[in-house]
Design a protein around this motif. Sequence first.
Motif, mmCIF file in Angstrom:
data_model
loop_
_atom_site.group_PDB
_atom_site.id
_atom_site.type_symbol
_atom_site.label_atom_id
_atom_site.label_comp_id
_atom_site.label_asym_id
_atom_site.label_seq_id
_atom_site.Cartn_x
_atom_site.Cartn_y
_atom_site.Cartn_z
ATOM 1 N N GLU A 184 1.007 -1.313 0.215
ATOM 2 C CA GLU A 184 0.003 0.102 -0.160
ATOM 3 C C GLU A 184 0.907 1.316 0.186
ATOM 4 O OE1 GLU A 184 -0.283 -2.454 2.025
ATOM 5 O OE2 GLU A 184 -2.249 -3.443 1.394
ATOM 6 N N TRP A 223 2.293 1.407 -3.855
ATOM 7 C CA TRP A 223 1.376 1.979 -4.730
ATOM 8 C C TRP A 223 0.187 2.403 -3.974
ATOM 9 C CZ3 TRP A 223 3.659 -3.217 -4.964
ATOM 10 C CH2 TRP A 223 4.598 -3.267 -5.859
ATOM 11 N N PRO A 224 0.327 3.686 -3.496
ATOM 12 C CA PRO A 224 -0.559 4.081 -2.599
ATOM 13 C C PRO A 224 -1.946 4.538 -3.493
ATOM 14 C CG PRO A 224 0.943 5.530 -2.914
ATOM 15 C CD PRO A 224 1.379 4.635 -3.569
ATOM 16 N N ASP A 225 -1.966 4.801 -4.690
ATOM 17 C CA ASP A 225 -3.001 5.108 -5.575
ATOM 18 C C ASP A 225 -3.742 4.082 -6.569
ATOM 19 O OD1 ASP A 225 -2.741 7.769 -4.625
ATOM 20 O OD2 ASP A 225 -1.179 8.200 -5.855
ATOM 21 N N GLU A 226 -2.800 2.853 -6.399
ATOM 22 C CA GLU A 226 -3.354 1.831 -7.344
ATOM 23 C C GLU A 226 -3.675 0.633 -6.271
ATOM 24 O OE1 GLU A 226 -0.837 1.615 -11.127
ATOM 25 O OE2 GLU A 226 0.439 2.851 -9.708
ATOM 26 N N SER A 227 -4.684 0.701 -5.692
ATOM 27 C CA SER A 227 -5.110 -0.407 -4.723
ATOM 28 C C SER A 227 -5.254 -1.967 -5.262
ATOM 29 C CB SER A 227 -6.493 -0.243 -4.012
ATOM 30 O OG SER A 227 -7.496 0.163 -4.890
ATOM 31 N N ALA A 228 -5.757 -2.045 -6.772
ATOM 32 C CA ALA A 228 -5.958 -3.237 -7.442
ATOM 33 C C ALA A 228 -4.478 -3.787 -7.609
ATOM 34 C CB ALA A 228 -6.300 -2.944 -8.533
ATOM 35 N N ALA A 255 -1.602 -2.914 -6.098
ATOM 36 C CA ALA A 255 -1.090 -3.389 -4.827
ATOM 37 C C ALA A 255 -1.612 -4.510 -4.177
ATOM 38 C CB ALA A 255 -1.463 -2.202 -3.876
ATOM 39 N N SER A 256 -2.906 -5.099 -4.351
ATOM 40 C CA SER A 256 -3.143 -6.402 -3.861
ATOM 41 C C SER A 256 -2.721 -7.656 -5.001
ATOM 42 C CB SER A 256 -4.743 -6.432 -4.051
ATOM 43 O OG SER A 256 -5.340 -6.311 -5.261
#
Length: 210
Positions: free
Chosen positions: A43, A46-51, A53-54
């Motif tokens: 997180e 990639w703070p602005d890309e949750s998909a 990051a997962s």
Amino acid sequence: MRLKASGYLAQGGQIIDATVIAALRQHLTDEEKVLIKEGKAAEEIWPDESAKASQKDIDARWTMKRGSLKRSETGEARAAVPAQIMVPMFGYKNNAGIDRTFGFIRKWVVTHAARHDSGAFEDVLDTESIARSVWADPAYRSAKNETAIRRARLRSMIHFRKAKGKPMDQRRQRANAARSKVRSAVEHVFATQKSQMARLCARSASSAPG
């Protein structure tokens, strides 16, 4: 332990070993690799890309695994022993301690692949074992692990190491050969996990142990 709670007592001694489980290779930028080495969470990277990051695996690591070339690949069809090579692998390490007699998994822990096998020894050592013997390959022979075995009042059956630049004496060679016949049982457990359970996998964006 679930087995013990269910009334089963594994009494055949314990065998400890580890195997590498391959993971999908990650396509990362140099900057992302640096952040992962610094221990940043997905997180944070990639703070602005949750998909994204997962889906990124930030816990697996590279390691070198010993393998063998097929005799046809060595050009020596009659060679008694296939050539040994080191193969790079990316993934995790499955560390397990099993019961010698029944193959039950006593304890189990997953680390990244780069962690040395012996690093998870105490995590999978069953200190409450009724049977005293503990088998493992030479990678596990260290002063720390031998102390852990003695502290638990168990008996070490870990393979002897060969001194660098010196041949191993015949007594230890015979001892290692006898221990190998017992220790090899753990390979059946790993083979079952990799074949019959090949489609079983778990993904996590949190940090793996080790």
